[in-house]
Every structure is written in structure tokens, then in C-alpha cells.
Design a protein around this motif. Sequence first.
Motif, PDB file in Angstrom:
ATOM      1  N   TYR A  24       0.963   0.973 -15.521  1.00  5.81           N
ATOM      2  CA  TYR A  24       0.281   2.101 -14.909  1.00  5.81           C
ATOM      3  C   TYR A  24      -0.477   1.613 -13.666  1.00  5.81           C
ATOM      4  N   ALA A  25      -0.533   2.482 -12.693  1.00  7.40           N
ATOM      5  CA  ALA A  25      -1.234   2.136 -11.457  1.00  7.40           C
ATOM      6  C   ALA A  25      -2.732   2.074 -11.694  1.00  7.40           C
ATOM      7  N   SER A  26      -3.361   1.052 -11.139  1.00  6.96           N
ATOM      8  CA  SER A  26      -4.819   0.936 -11.190  1.00  6.96           C
ATOM      9  C   SER A  26      -5.433   1.813 -10.108  1.00  6.96           C
ATOM     10  N   GLU A  27      -6.693   2.204 -10.334  1.00  9.08           N
ATOM     11  CA  GLU A  27      -7.402   3.003  -9.332  1.00  9.08           C
ATOM     12  C   GLU A  27      -7.398   2.278  -7.987  1.00  9.08           C
ATOM     13  N   GLY A  28      -7.138   3.031  -6.943  1.00 11.59           N
ATOM     14  CA  GLY A  28      -7.080   2.456  -5.601  1.00 11.59           C
ATOM     15  C   GLY A  28      -5.669   2.328  -5.065  1.00 11.59           C
ATOM     16  N   PHE A  29      -4.670   2.442  -5.960  1.00 11.79           N
ATOM     17  CA  PHE A  29      -3.280   2.343  -5.498  1.00 11.79           C
ATOM     18  C   PHE A  29      -2.866   3.613  -4.755  1.00 11.79           C
ATOM     19  N   ASN A  30      -2.149   3.424  -3.661  1.00 18.81           N
ATOM     20  CA  ASN A  30      -1.503   4.539  -2.969  1.00 18.81           C
ATOM     21  C   ASN A  30      -0.501   3.965  -1.972  1.00 18.81           C
ATOM     22  N   VAL A  31       0.283   4.853  -1.380  1.00 20.26           N
ATOM     23  CA  VAL A  31       1.315   4.455  -0.427  1.00 20.26           C
ATOM     24  C   VAL A  31       1.049   5.144   0.899  1.00 20.26           C
ATOM     25  N   ILE A  32       1.022   4.364   1.974  1.00 20.76           N
ATOM     26  CA  ILE A  32       0.923   4.911   3.321  1.00 20.76           C
ATOM     27  C   ILE A  32       2.164   4.451   4.070  1.00 20.76           C
ATOM     28  N   ILE A  53       9.068 -10.824 -11.481  1.00 21.59           N
ATOM     29  CA  ILE A  53       8.674 -11.089 -10.087  1.00 21.59           C
ATOM     30  C   ILE A  53       8.338  -9.750  -9.451  1.00 21.59           C
ATOM     31  N   PRO A  54       7.071  -9.440  -9.285  1.00 23.61           N
ATOM     32  CA  PRO A  54       6.692  -8.117  -8.779  1.00 23.61           C
ATOM     33  C   PRO A  54       6.935  -7.986  -7.276  1.00 23.61           C
ATOM     34  N   SER A  55       7.368  -6.814  -6.878  1.00 24.67           N
ATOM     35  CA  SER A  55       7.485  -6.495  -5.457  1.00 24.67           C
ATOM     36  C   SER A  55       6.098  -6.145  -4.918  1.00 24.67           C
ATOM     37  N   PRO A  56       5.945  -5.995  -3.598  1.00 28.77           N
ATOM     38  CA  PRO A  56       4.655  -5.518  -3.081  1.00 28.77           C
ATOM     39  C   PRO A  56       4.228  -4.192  -3.697  1.00 28.77           C
ATOM     40  N   MET A  57       5.210  -3.320  -4.002  1.00 34.98           N
ATOM     41  CA  MET A  57       4.861  -2.040  -4.617  1.00 34.98           C
ATOM     42  C   MET A  57       4.241  -2.246  -5.992  1.00 34.98           C
ATOM     43  N   LEU A  58       4.861  -3.080  -6.803  1.00 35.36           N
ATOM     44  CA  LEU A  58       4.336  -3.322  -8.146  1.00 35.36           C
ATOM     45  C   LEU A  58       2.986  -4.038  -8.085  1.00 35.36           C
ATOM     46  N   ARG A  59       2.836  -4.981  -7.161  1.00 29.67           N
ATOM     47  CA  ARG A  59       1.549  -5.668  -7.036  1.00 29.67           C
ATOM     48  C   ARG A  59       0.453  -4.693  -6.617  1.00 29.67           C
ATOM     49  N   GLY A  60       0.806  -3.750  -5.736  1.00 33.12           N
ATOM     50  CA  GLY A  60      -0.168  -2.756  -5.328  1.00 33.12           C
ATOM     51  C   GLY A  60      -0.629  -1.901  -6.499  1.00 33.12           C
ATOM     52  N   MET A  61       0.303  -1.552  -7.381  1.00 36.64           N
ATOM     53  CA  MET A  61      -0.059  -0.769  -8.565  1.00 36.64           C
ATOM     54  C   MET A  61      -0.949  -1.581  -9.496  1.00 36.64           C
ATOM     55  N   GLN A  62      -0.570  -2.832  -9.714  1.00 36.91           N
ATOM     56  CA  GLN A  62      -1.339  -3.671 -10.634  1.00 36.91           C
ATOM     57  C   GLN A  62      -2.740  -3.966 -10.113  1.00 36.91           C
ATOM     58  N   GLN A  63      -2.856  -4.202  -8.806  1.00 33.48           N
ATOM     59  CA  GLN A  63      -4.117  -4.626  -8.213  1.00 33.48           C
ATOM     60  C   GLN A  63      -4.955  -3.463  -7.684  1.00 33.48           C
ATOM     61  N   PRO A  79     -14.508   6.423  -3.166  1.00 31.26           N
ATOM     62  CA  PRO A  79     -13.504   6.790  -4.180  1.00 31.26           C
ATOM     63  C   PRO A  79     -13.202   5.617  -5.112  1.00 31.26           C
ATOM     64  N   PRO A  80     -12.759   5.888  -6.318  1.00 33.15           N
ATOM     65  CA  PRO A  80     -12.424   4.808  -7.266  1.00 33.15           C
ATOM     66  C   PRO A  80     -11.378   3.851  -6.691  1.00 33.15           C
ATOM     67  N   GLY A  81     -11.679   2.556  -6.766  1.00 32.72           N
ATOM     68  CA  GLY A  81     -10.749   1.546  -6.291  1.00 32.72           C
ATOM     69  C   GLY A  81     -10.840   1.239  -4.818  1.00 32.72           C
ATOM     70  N   TRP A  82     -11.602   2.016  -4.050  1.00 35.65           N
ATOM     71  CA  TRP A  82     -11.749   1.780  -2.614  1.00 35.65           C
ATOM     72  C   TRP A  82     -12.912   0.832  -2.363  1.00 35.65           C
ATOM     73  N   GLN A  83     -12.870   0.140  -1.222  1.00 34.09           N
ATOM     74  CA  GLN A  83     -13.941  -0.781  -0.871  1.00 34.09           C
ATOM     75  C   GLN A  83     -15.010  -0.135   0.000  1.00 34.09           C
ATOM     76  N   MET A  84     -14.740   1.060   0.523  1.00 34.29           N
ATOM     77  CA  MET A  84     -15.742   1.779   1.306  1.00 34.29           C
ATOM     78  C   MET A  84     -15.414   3.258   1.278  1.00 34.29           C
ATOM     79  N   SER A  85     -16.343   4.046   1.748  1.00 35.33           N
ATOM     80  CA  SER A  85     -16.190   5.492   1.712  1.00 35.33           C
ATOM     81  C   SER A  85     -15.191   5.966   2.767  1.00 35.33           C
ATOM     82  N   PRO A  86     -14.661   7.174   2.598  1.00 34.57           N
ATOM     83  CA  PRO A  86     -13.801   7.741   3.642  1.00 34.57           C
ATOM     84  C   PRO A  86     -14.496   7.820   5.000  1.00 34.57           C
ATOM     85  N   VAL A  87     -15.788   8.138   4.992  1.00 31.45           N
ATOM     86  CA  VAL A  87     -16.535   8.204   6.259  1.00 31.45           C
ATOM     87  C   VAL A  87     -16.539   6.844   6.947  1.00 31.45           C
TER      88      VAL A  87
END
Length: 360
Positions: free
Chosen positions: A188-196, A136-146, A30-38
Motif C-alpha cells: 500500500y502507498a504510504s502518505e505522501g505518495f503521488n505521481v506528477i 527489485i523495486p522500480s522508482p514507482m514502487l519506491r515512491g509508494m513505499q517511502q 498535508p500528510p507525508g509532505w515536508q512543507m505546506s502547499p503555501v
Amino acid sequence: MSRQKQKLPAELEFRGELERLRKQDRHPVPPGWQMSPVAVETFVEGDESLGIARKFVCAPGVVKRIVVALCTNRGALLVGEPGTAKSWLSELITAAVSGDSSLIIQGGAVSSVAQLLYSWNEAIVRDRGPCPEALIPSPMLRGMQQGRFVRFEEIARCPQPLQDSVLALLSDRVITIPELEGEAGVIYASEGFNVIATSNSVDEGVNRMSAALKRRMNFETIQPINHIEDELDVVIRETDKLNRKGGVDVSLPPEITEMLVTIFHELRTGQSLSGRSTDRLAGAAMSTAEAVNVAHAVCVNAFYYSDGAVTAESLMHFILGSALKDHPEDRRRLRHYFDTEIGERSGSHWQDLYAHRGLI
């Protein structure tokens, strides 16, 4: 002098496995991921043929459902009893997907939007006014940016007004910063951002989750380990890992491990291995994670105080320390369990443990 770290994040502890999986991965990523879901699922559940260790025990399909939900850009919420390793599962998935599991928000510690989203460097603001450099970005904002996953621990402990602040992130994937003008004020969130996210089921009433937020997250209940063979495997593996890290040159004798895991399993499920109903404790989470803590404590005690000898008496002491909390009736329940179950079992190790019933 370099000091050894007490705990490495999953992406460092299993760096070799992650690199091997990325190189061998032939499935769509998937876009922004380092490996496949499998590959993510393989990393978590293990594959002996690939030399990938099993790191989490759950019912078939659980990990796949979580990973697929995260592929759809919906957040994922892992719910369950304390000690079911929800945080560990979120760390494993995040390490595999983003290569960095360090972007963490603790729901119980968040009391303002600044902690959840961003704050300002006051010195720069006084000198130049609000500007991107002062942010000063929070972890949430850094996750969106990165373009990385953000782990939101104990989200139900976060006040509901702040939970609502997450809505725009999960629906529109955007943060608006009113103090900044023009494009700089919209991130705007970059590809790969999500919340678990994770939440203990016992915390459901602490801060009831926003209905709108619930609609934007896939729920997955993480159940305690059902099969005692799996639980034995986890306790042995994790205890050995803790002992190695702590320099504790002690191994749990098989009969001690059997008794510990059996007692925790039966007191948690309210049923003996033979199928009879047993007592359950009201004030203690007799989880697999807690069983690992007791096993490690028994080994530490043996290493420092008993010349490496692990005894039934020491096991009894540490079981009591874990099982008896702030519910006085639990002491009576534990005595009854020992009289009706432990005292009736054959085997010298069980009778040796029962001989220390007087400690309860």
C-alpha cells in the motif's frame, strides 16, 4: 579525486531556501509532505521578502492549481510545447514536497511491467524462490513505499497497456505482487505518495493516453512565457548559472541578449513586439530553454575562441544552428523574417546582426 557534478537536483541546489521555508512554515502541512502547499508555491514562484528566488515563470494560479491537485491524491499531468520547462517545474515541486526529486520514470524507455513496477534478483530467486528480499523495486514502487512523489516524464510515450498499469496506483494506491504470499504480496502507498507527469503536446498521438488514466490525473497546460521582460530575466539568470558552472568567465552584452530573446520570442509567437504578424518556423521549438542554450553557446564560443568577445556574427551562427532543423522551408521563412523585421530596425546592433543575413 572528487569531480564537480554537472547538475545538482533542486533539493541540493536550493537546500538553504528549502530549510529556511520549512523552519518558517506556519501553514497546515498535508500528510507525508515536508512543507505546506503555501510554502511549496513560495519556493517555486519566489518571495523577495523571504530571500526566496523565483525559479519558474507562469501565469498566476498555475502553480497553486497543480499543488492543490496533488493535495487531493490525484496525479498531475503537465502538458505543453517542448521547452516550456515542464520537467523543471515537476522537479521543483517534488523537491519541495518530498525532499527528493530522483524518483523518475522515463515513459519512452518503459516497455515492460518490470520497468514500471518491479523486477526480481534472479540469483536470490533461484536460491530461495520469490521473496521480499529478491524484489527489485522500480522508482514507482519506491515512491509508494517511502511516501514520495514520482516524476513520470513523457508519459504519452509509454505504451497504453503500461499506462493502464498505473490505474490501480492512482485509484487504489496499491500494488499486488502475485509471486508473494500474504501481506508481503500487497504493498500500500504510504502518505505522501503521488505521481506528477509531463507530456509534450506534440507527442499526443504517440501513445494515446488511456481515458481511465486521464480521469485520475489533473491536467495543467504549461504555456510559453508571454512577456518578453520575464523571458529576458530567465535567459540572463540561467545563462549566468550555466556559465558559472562551466567556468566560462563571459557575460552576455545587453544588446546581444535583447536580440536573441526578441528573435526567439517573435519566431515562437508569430508576432513582432510591435504587433505585426511574422513568420513562424515549422521545425524548431523556439523556446525560452532553447534561447538559454544558444546564449550559453555564444558565451562558450567567446571564452574559448574569441578572448571573451561576444559578436553578432557568433550569435547569428548559433541562432541558425537552433532554428534550422529538418524543414527546408524554414530557411526561406527565416530569410523573410530578417528582411521584413530585423533589416527594418534601428540601432547599430540590429544592423550589425542583419549584415550577417548571408549566413542563412
